[in-house]
Write a protein that holds these residues in place. Sequence first.
Motif, short mmCIF file in Angstrom:
data_model
loop_
_atom_site.label_atom_id
_atom_site.label_comp_id
_atom_site.label_asym_id
_atom_site.label_seq_id
_atom_site.Cartn_x
_atom_site.Cartn_y
_atom_site.Cartn_z
N PRO A 55 18.24 3.20 -15.66
CA PRO A 55 17.15 2.78 -16.56
C PRO A 55 15.90 3.60 -16.28
O PRO A 55 15.59 3.92 -15.13
N GLU A 56 15.19 3.96 -17.33
CA GLU A 56 13.98 4.75 -17.20
C GLU A 56 12.82 4.02 -17.89
O GLU A 56 12.99 3.41 -18.94
N SER A 57 11.66 4.11 -17.26
CA SER A 57 10.47 3.49 -17.85
C SER A 57 10.05 4.27 -19.09
O SER A 57 10.10 5.50 -19.12
N ASP A 58 9.65 3.54 -20.13
CA ASP A 58 9.17 4.19 -21.35
C ASP A 58 7.65 4.30 -21.37
O ASP A 58 7.06 4.61 -22.40
N LEU A 59 7.02 4.04 -20.21
CA LEU A 59 5.57 4.09 -20.11
C LEU A 59 5.12 5.37 -19.42
O LEU A 59 5.84 5.91 -18.58
N PRO A 60 3.93 5.86 -19.72
CA PRO A 60 3.39 7.03 -19.00
C PRO A 60 3.13 6.66 -17.54
O PRO A 60 2.98 5.48 -17.20
N LEU A 61 3.04 7.71 -16.69
CA LEU A 61 2.88 7.48 -15.26
C LEU A 61 1.64 6.65 -14.95
O LEU A 61 1.68 5.74 -14.12
N TRP A 62 0.52 6.94 -15.64
CA TRP A 62 -0.71 6.20 -15.33
C TRP A 62 -0.56 4.72 -15.61
O TRP A 62 -1.11 3.88 -14.88
N ARG A 63 0.22 4.39 -16.65
CA ARG A 63 0.43 2.99 -17.00
C ARG A 63 1.32 2.30 -15.95
O ARG A 63 1.06 1.16 -15.55
N LEU B 231 1.53 3.19 -12.83
CA LEU B 231 0.70 3.04 -11.64
C LEU B 231 -0.25 1.85 -11.78
O LEU B 231 -0.48 1.11 -10.81
N TRP B 232 -0.81 1.68 -12.96
CA TRP B 232 -1.71 0.55 -13.20
C TRP B 232 -0.98 -0.78 -13.02
O TRP B 232 -1.48 -1.69 -12.35
N ILE B 233 0.22 -0.90 -13.62
CA ILE B 233 0.99 -2.14 -13.52
C ILE B 233 1.37 -2.39 -12.07
O ILE B 233 1.27 -3.51 -11.57
N SER B 234 1.81 -1.34 -11.37
CA SER B 234 2.21 -1.48 -9.98
C SER B 234 1.02 -1.93 -9.12
O SER B 234 1.15 -2.84 -8.28
N GLY B 235 -0.14 -1.31 -9.32
CA GLY B 235 -1.32 -1.69 -8.56
C GLY B 235 -1.77 -3.10 -8.86
O GLY B 235 -2.12 -3.87 -7.94
N VAL C 10 0.83 -1.21 0.00
CA VAL C 10 0.00 0.00 0.00
C VAL C 10 0.86 1.25 0.00
O VAL C 10 0.58 2.22 -0.71
N THR C 11 1.94 1.24 0.80
CA THR C 11 2.83 2.40 0.85
C THR C 11 3.49 2.66 -0.50
O THR C 11 3.59 3.80 -0.95
N LEU C 12 3.94 1.60 -1.15
CA LEU C 12 4.58 1.75 -2.45
C LEU C 12 3.59 2.25 -3.49
O LEU C 12 3.95 3.03 -4.39
N LEU C 13 2.34 1.80 -3.40
CA LEU C 13 1.33 2.24 -4.35
C LEU C 13 1.02 3.73 -4.14
O LEU C 13 0.96 4.50 -5.11
N ILE C 14 0.86 4.15 -2.88
CA ILE C 14 0.61 5.56 -2.59
C ILE C 14 1.81 6.42 -2.99
O ILE C 14 1.66 7.51 -3.54
#
Length: 278
Positions: A122-130, A132-136, A95-99
């Motif tokens: 290394p940097e993610s090539d995905l938008p932030l919302w994506r 967050l979705w994968i992480s959740g 939960v903490t990592l998701l928040i």
Amino acid sequence: MRDLGVGFRYLLKGQRWVARHGKQYGFGLLPGLITLVLYVAVLLALAMWGAGFVGWATPFADDWSSPWLGLFRGLLTVLLFALGLLLSVITFTAVTLLIGQPFYDSLSEKVDRDVSPDGTAPESDLPLWRDLWISGRDSLRIVVRALLWAVLLFALGFIPFVGQTVVPVIGFMVTGFFLTEELTAVALQRRGVELRARLALLRGRKTLVWGFGTPLGLAYLVPFVAVFLMPGAVAGATLMARDLLGEETRDGDAAETPGVPSQPSPSISRTDTESGTR
């Protein structure tokens, strides 16, 4: 067994890194404080209304004579609170990592830049919302796995002797594994390594994982400690992720720890791992 000590050293290295970078440590505390407030509220609600809930859930015992009614419902109330406390320990990190996804992703990236020989990360090539979705989504999958283990271990806890000796040890090892998965996911997801591949990496170095996650899980049992250890835990998990992937690390935090050869993993692309999880 040497990996146990290596894993613990990564935990200490992470705490030392945030101690040298006070600004990152301060930002990293915010998500943990928010989560702590939420969890304390839930546990207080259990303490205040748990007995009422147990009474409502066990109408069949209304006609039991004293003292059996009080003993039965009192035991269930204690078990309910204990289960809530166990679940709070298991799910706190997720939960903490998701928040705090943006906070911890930035912290992990700074750790990578600090210890990388060429100063890159290394940097993610995905938008932030994506992201967050994968992480959740992945956190939910891990929490479900952890809950299944929690229920199993809770049931085994009633076995005489074994339930009071062996089961708690297994419980802390399981908790340590899932804590480590959640924490290393910050760095590994940024590299495009999906859940199934992450679990394979961790299972291949179980003693390293237990050396990192089990002491952390024990520390999380102390009130408020989890909040203050979270930033350093993310930093240490980033260093361990570099080890798991066989990446070079400078300034003594080598991915290949002296005396412990690193085990490079084959290159894993985001496309390959996403297709493998479907």
